[in-house]
Enzyme design. Structure first.
Site, PDB file in Angstrom:
ATOM      1  N   THR A 151       0.831  -1.210   0.000  1.00 30.73           N
ATOM      2  CA  THR A 151       0.000   0.000   0.000  1.00 30.73           C
ATOM      3  C   THR A 151       0.864   1.258   0.000  1.00 30.73           C
ATOM      4  O   THR A 151       0.346   2.364  -0.068  1.00 30.73           O
ATOM      5  CB  THR A 151      -0.933   0.016   1.219  1.00 30.73           C
TER       6      THR A 151
ATOM      7  N   SER B 201       1.952   3.648   9.708  1.00 30.17           N
ATOM      8  CA  SER B 201       1.347   3.065   8.514  1.00 30.17           C
ATOM      9  C   SER B 201       1.174   4.173   7.497  1.00 30.17           C
ATOM     10  O   SER B 201       1.428   5.345   7.782  1.00 30.17           O
ATOM     11  CB  SER B 201      -0.021   2.457   8.850  1.00 30.17           C
ATOM     12  N   LYS B 202       0.715   3.746   6.327  1.00 31.95           N
ATOM     13  CA  LYS B 202       0.472   4.746   5.303  1.00 31.95           C
ATOM     14  C   LYS B 202      -0.584   5.748   5.782  1.00 31.95           C
ATOM     15  O   LYS B 202      -0.474   6.949   5.567  1.00 31.95           O
ATOM     16  CB  LYS B 202      -0.007   4.034   4.037  1.00 31.95           C
ATOM     17  N   GLN B 203      -1.610   5.222   6.457  1.00 35.17           N
ATOM     18  CA  GLN B 203      -2.704   6.086   6.920  1.00 35.17           C
ATOM     19  C   GLN B 203      -2.214   7.145   7.911  1.00 35.17           C
ATOM     20  O   GLN B 203      -2.753   8.227   7.997  1.00 35.17           O
ATOM     21  CB  GLN B 203      -3.817   5.268   7.601  1.00 35.17           C
TER      22      GLN B 203
END
Ligand code: GLU
Length: 290
Positions: A15, A232-234
């Site tokens: 991701t 994380s990406k988020q």
């Protein structure tokens, strides 16, 4: 020391580029395998093109390379394994372990997780509304031993928790693909972040339904940022700087409680990884941040 009995893997979903949290997981699975003379593999879990920027896979592989984490076999890609997943779905449908479900999320919520369309018992599905396929769980008090966290207990509820294994949009789901590939690759030991701990009891039922024995699991605490969120990406975790592999790995060893000697921070990549391998102590991993 070679130990063909141990087969481990790192299985990122692409991701975004590798960040510090995923490097810690990769390093832990690598050192667990190598310290026991075992084999170690990389599997890219690219099941959902809508969430995966096309450049992420190449970035992850380049990053692992730059950090000296080389697998024993060519990297595997789940995007090339659709036939195997479809075969497993068919097998589960035929043996009654899976069913077609056309309930919407809204309908399920309004019914407290029960299927208003009686999907579990219906043999035919009418209408042309798209349907998902779900795994039919059994009610179970599941107990197992985590290699780091010790005795685990999870309650699995039939119907209410039944996971989707093939999405309405036609994508195979993580819960299915991870089990199919871990079986196919003969993985004996899974080392991964404790954000996946809750998936483990369900996965054990999928192993059983596919006639296979589950691996051992070791869940490591996830790395949090200063706000206490999982990297994380988020949460906008920055990509690793591949030009500083020794710095990154040194910090990853510290995050894993391994206490590397300070002089290794200015040494070579090989000597750092070799120190990590011969001094690896899983018991030193801090358990606080789960
Ligand atoms: N692909 C999953 C993830 O990146 C990990 C799968 C696993 O280790 O079981 O979160």
């Amino acid at each position: 020391m070679n130990n063909p009995q141990y087969r481990g893997r790192f299985a990122p979903s692409p991701t975004g580029p590798l960040h510090f949290g995923s490097l810690v997981t990769a390093l832990a699975s690598f050192l667990e395998a190598r310290s026991q003379g075992g084999q170690w593999f990389i599997r890219i879990e690219d099941l959902d093109p809508l969430r995966e920027p096309p450049e992420a896979t190449g970035q992850i592989i380049a990053s692992l390379d730059a950090h000296g984490l080389f697998p024993d076999e060519p990297v595997r890609f789940q995007s090339r394994r659709h036939d195997a997943y479809q075969h497993a779905v068919n097998r589960l449908l035929e043996s009654g372990y899976a069913y077609r479900c056309r309930c919407s999320r809204k309908e399920l919520q309004a019914n407290e997780g029960r299927h208003p369309n009686q999907c579990r018992t219906r043999t035919k599905i009418d209408g042309d509304r798209p349907f998902a396929i779900r795994f039919a769980l059994e009610d179970e008090d599941c107990h197992w031993q985590d290699q780091l966290l010790g005795p685990q207990h999870q309650t699995v509820q039939a119907e209410l928790d039944d996971p989707v294994i093939l999405r309405k949009e036609g994508f195979y789901a993580y819960q299915l693909a991870v089990v199919v590939d871990d079986i196919d690759q003969g993985i004996t030991d899974v080392v991964r972040g404790s954000d996946l701990l809750d998936m483990t009891a369900q996965q054990q039922q999928i192993y059983r339904a596919l006639g296979a024995l589950p691996p051992r699991w070791l869940h490591i605490p996830v790395i949090l940022n200063e706000q206490g969120q999982k990297l994380s990406k988020q949460t906008h975790a920055p990509a690793l700087d591949d030009d500083k592999p020794v710095d990154n790995l040194f910090m990853a060893l510290v995050a894993l409680g391994q206490n590397p000697p300070a002089n290794l921070a200015s040494g070579s990549l090989d000597s750092l990884l070799e120190w990590g391998r011969s001094n690896w102590r899983r018991g030193a991993i801090h358990l606080t941040s789960r």
